[in-house]
Structure formats: structure tokens, C-alpha cells
Design an enzyme around this catalytic site. Sequence first.
Site, mmCIF file in Angstrom:
data_model
loop_
_atom_site.group_PDB
_atom_site.id
_atom_site.type_symbol
_atom_site.label_atom_id
_atom_site.label_comp_id
_atom_site.label_asym_id
_atom_site.label_seq_id
_atom_site.Cartn_x
_atom_site.Cartn_y
_atom_site.Cartn_z
ATOM 1 N N CYS A 1 40.955 -2.085 31.593
ATOM 2 C CA CYS A 1 40.218 -1.605 30.421
ATOM 3 C C CYS A 1 39.439 -2.708 29.737
ATOM 4 O O CYS A 1 39.956 -3.803 29.544
ATOM 5 C CB CYS A 1 41.175 -1.046 29.367
ATOM 6 S SG CYS A 1 42.167 0.294 29.942
ATOM 7 N N ARG B 1 34.775 10.940 30.311
ATOM 8 C CA ARG B 1 35.899 10.355 29.577
ATOM 9 C C ARG B 1 35.410 9.404 28.497
ATOM 10 O O ARG B 1 36.022 9.226 27.468
ATOM 11 C CB ARG B 1 36.802 9.610 30.565
ATOM 12 C CG ARG B 1 37.946 8.871 29.914
ATOM 13 C CD ARG B 1 38.780 8.125 30.946
ATOM 14 N NE ARG B 1 39.567 7.097 30.280
ATOM 15 C CZ ARG B 1 40.790 7.265 29.813
ATOM 16 N NH1 ARG B 1 41.377 8.415 29.933
ATOM 17 N NH2 ARG B 1 41.417 6.288 29.205
HETATM 18 P P1 XMP Z 1 47.307 0.198 33.615
HETATM 19 O O1 XMP Z 1 47.519 -0.994 32.718
HETATM 20 O O2 XMP Z 1 48.566 0.882 33.943
HETATM 21 O O3 XMP Z 1 46.435 1.227 32.729
HETATM 22 O O4 XMP Z 1 46.485 -0.154 34.802
HETATM 23 C C1 XMP Z 1 46.109 2.508 33.165
HETATM 24 C C2 XMP Z 1 45.447 3.290 32.049
HETATM 25 O O5 XMP Z 1 44.208 2.704 31.662
HETATM 26 C C3 XMP Z 1 43.349 3.719 31.130
HETATM 27 N N1 XMP Z 1 42.055 3.589 31.790
HETATM 28 C C4 XMP Z 1 40.997 2.952 31.269
HETATM 29 N N2 XMP Z 1 40.800 2.392 30.049
HETATM 30 N N3 XMP Z 1 38.606 1.767 30.692
HETATM 31 C C5 XMP Z 1 39.600 1.809 29.745
HETATM 32 O O6 XMP Z 1 39.399 1.315 28.646
HETATM 33 C C6 XMP Z 1 38.730 2.313 31.931
HETATM 34 O O7 XMP Z 1 37.826 2.244 32.743
HETATM 35 C C7 XMP Z 1 39.982 2.951 32.225
HETATM 36 N N4 XMP Z 1 40.438 3.619 33.309
HETATM 37 C C8 XMP Z 1 41.710 3.989 33.005
HETATM 38 C C9 XMP Z 1 44.001 5.051 31.378
HETATM 39 O O8 XMP Z 1 44.546 5.486 30.152
HETATM 40 C C10 XMP Z 1 45.063 4.723 32.412
HETATM 41 O O9 XMP Z 1 46.148 5.618 32.398
#
Ligand code: XMP
Length: 496
Positions: free
Chosen positions: A315, A411
Amino acid sequence: DGYSATQLFGQGVSYTYDDVIMHPGHICFGAHEVDLTSNVTKNIKLRVPIVSSPMDTVTEAEMAVAMATVGGMGFIHYNCTIAEQAAMVAKVKAHSPGFVVNVACMTPDTPISALDALKSTKNFSSVCVTDTGALGGKLLGIVTSRDIDFVSDRSTPLEEVMTREVVTAPAGTSAKAAQEVLRANKKGRLPIVNAAGELVALATRAVFVGERFLPPQGAPSLDGQGRLRCGAATGTREGDKERIAALVAAGVDAVILDSSQGDSTYQLQMLAYIKQQHPALDVICGNVVTGAQARRLIEAGADGLRVGMGSGSICTTQEVCAVGRGQATAVYQVSRVANQLGVPIIADGGIQNSGHICKALALGASAVMCGSMFAGTTEAPGDYFYINGQRVKKYRGMGSLDAMAKGSEARYLSDTQNLKIAQGVSGTVKDKGSVRKTVPYLAQAVRQGFQDLGVQDVPQARKALAGGSMRMEGRTGAAQAEGGVHDLLTYEKTPW
Ligand code: XMP
């Protein structure tokens, strides 16, 4: 000694999991007596409160089957057509434990080199040969390593090397009966065929052996009809109403309204629509990081909330948009409101180890959602490849330019803009083996953490948190360094 959560988190500082350390409590029970059963939504309980993210490099049918098999749950991503997503949900709901989720099939004229490629990118070591090259085609034979290891010309077609005399079982054979046939015949694979000789399923010794060694606490997550639980994500656009109807028809257990900022009229309107059209469907709203955001969605009828903004490993929302919150603070502050109102929250993103899961649950979350932890596993979508000698798979944020190019921009609320702003990155993670091993390992480590905290289950942890007997404090940078491995030249890292 130490601080209650209210004291620690009430000082105007945003804490991440690593900034906080819990104090041990009194132990009067064994780790095996800890029960992690918890709700992921108002109506869905999981024995292992760990779920996989709706991301296109994390959760498709194979991941959702594996997650439910070990007592958790998977949420299928929606960076695909309605038909594709509904088919994945239907596949999970129709899956019988003991059978292979994605059966690899090839046509008889396929060269051996194609199977070599499949072996290196997907971990498959055998294929069923059918006239159509797909499940549902007429079964002609099977090819395993034994058939091809000594063939030097890799352009040889499979029909020249395949085993044609195959022990099969008729459609409708139960997993238990299939296991018995495999045992009696000392075979590795048992194709299930219908009366027309068409391949309908595949049982393997490896799947049975894998499931036999699952710990008892990892018993599968099943719905009222004995089918594996499966969730799915969707957006809040007009077209998503059709998507939701298709997911419901496929048997989905809960939907996630997927947004990095869920406190919006779009979610409130979609939530009202779902509650009217599909009243039996559980809806998880979010993401949120404040009590005020949570209250609005809960009062509108949300059955669960996803908590986290910018804490995920891929993120960049906090850097790009200046909003978000340290994940430990977000989980605690949202849980204060949500737990009082009786709505479970899922701590989403930023989970790097079992300690983080333990902290999330201790700070009021009912479940955790992981992306990077499960990316790179056998069950994650995508192919394995090598970077600098390391076997890896791709892992990307759903707000990365890479994923948005395939359609996930909704999203991040940029669907009407010509200029797409990335809020995530795309990268690689190393091969982590199977989640069927990772999840039971993590769950057992969390049970041990609960034992150290002196709480035997999630309701007890909740009580200790609200009553202030769950003690904790912040950690300095040096304390964090001390809490990790230090002063070693080399060491062997545990896989998770
Ligand atoms: P982890 O730390 O487990 O996080 O890899 C997974 C979660 O990250 C969110 N997610 C995103 N957040 N930009 C963001 O700010 C993105 O491109 C993105 N893709 C996923 C999502 O909530 C996921 O479950």
C-alpha cells in the site's frame, strides 16, 4: 504496571503492531486448550480467524478452498468478469475435500515440454490427457514423472508416453471411497469419470495425506449445508448489483464492499440495496480506521468491518493521499465502537507474523486478513519464476498501476478520472509452500500467544481489553531491535 489500551492509544500517536508490546498474564491452561473461534461477520464463525485478501495475486478458488479447509476463509477478488468470479465461488462451494481443485488437463498431441513448463510454474507433476485438453473431456490417459523422466526428446507428444490403463472410479464416488481405492491400488491418482468416460474430478494421494495431517483445530469452515465457506469482494457501482446477484446465485457466504475508504454514500447505498434484495447475505463494509466511520456503517446495517488504511505491505495510500492510521491504533479505536455495537472487525493488512495476529485479536479484532502472508504460496494465483536464484511469485496491490490496468481502479474511486493515481505497488514474494501448512502453524503460534497473555479465548481477551486488565506499552526503536534477532552473523529464519 504498564498501560491499558485506552491509556496507551489515547495519546495522539498512531501506533503500528511493532510499536506495541503486550504484557504477559497468568497461565492456568495449556496452549492446546486455547480456542480461537471467532466471528468474521455477525453470522459466520471461524475456528481459525484468519482470512485471505480479495486480491488477484492472492485469492481465487484454489486459495479459498485451502483457507476454508484449514478452518479460515478466502475472499475471491473481483478483478475479473462477473461470470469468472461467480464460477470461482461456485467451484469452492461445490468442492469436496479430498479432491484436486484445479485439475491439469492436456490434449494428446501436446509435447512433453508443455508439462515441463507446467511443473516449474505451477508445482503440478502430472496431467490428465483428455480429448479436449480440459476437465469434462473424454479421459484418454494420465502422464506422471514416471512416464517422462527418461524421454530425452521433449517434443514427444503425450499420447506416445501416457499410461492408458488407468484405474478410475465412477462419478459420485465419495472422498472416503476414493481414498480406499487409492490405498488398495497403491496409486497416486484416481480420475473420476462419468458413464460417457468423461473426466469429472481427480482424487490424489497427496491431497489425502495433506489433509490427514491437518491439526484437529483446523477442521474445515462449512456452511449449514456442509459446503466450504467462501466470500467474495465487489464494488459499489451500478454494474456491481448484477455481480452480487451472480455471487449469491453461486452460493457466496459473505461479500466485501471493497474500498480503501469505505465511509462513503456509495457503500451506504449499496448496503441498503443488498439488505433489501438479498437480506440473508452478510455484508462486510470498509475499509475504515476511525470510530466515527465505523459507527456510520454499522448503523446502516454492516455485518462486519474491514479495518486498515495504508498498512498493507503493497500500500502507498498514506504516502499518496495523506490519510490512514497506524494499524494497531486503527484496530483498537474501531474495535471500541464496533465491539460495543456487536459487529466483528477484520484487521486488514500489515500482518507479517503470528505476533501481529495475536496483537490484532488482543486489541479487539475478531479476525485478521492477510495478503502478502499468503502470496507466493502454492495456492496463490500466478506462476512461479526465478529472480536471482530465488523462486518467486508476483504480488501486487489492487491499486497498483499494474492491477488497475486490468480493471481494479474502482476500489480507489478513480473510475471517472482519466488520470489514474496509483495507491499501491507491484512486486514479488518468495515461494512459501502451501497455506495448508502455513495457517495451522500460525494458528498454533497465536494459541501460544494467547496462553502467554493468560486469555483462553477471544471473548476472554475482549473482556480483559475492555476491563483494562490487558496491559501493554509502547516500544522504542531500540526495544523493537532487541525484540528481533540480533548479533548473529547468519541464522535460519522460520518460514513464516
Ligand atoms: P498485506 O500487508 O497483508 O495487506 O499485504 C493486504 C491488504 O492491503 C490492502 N490493499 C491495498 N492497499 N493499495 C493500498 O493502499 C493497494 O494497491 C492495495 N491492494 C490491497 C487490502 O486491504 C489488502 O487486504
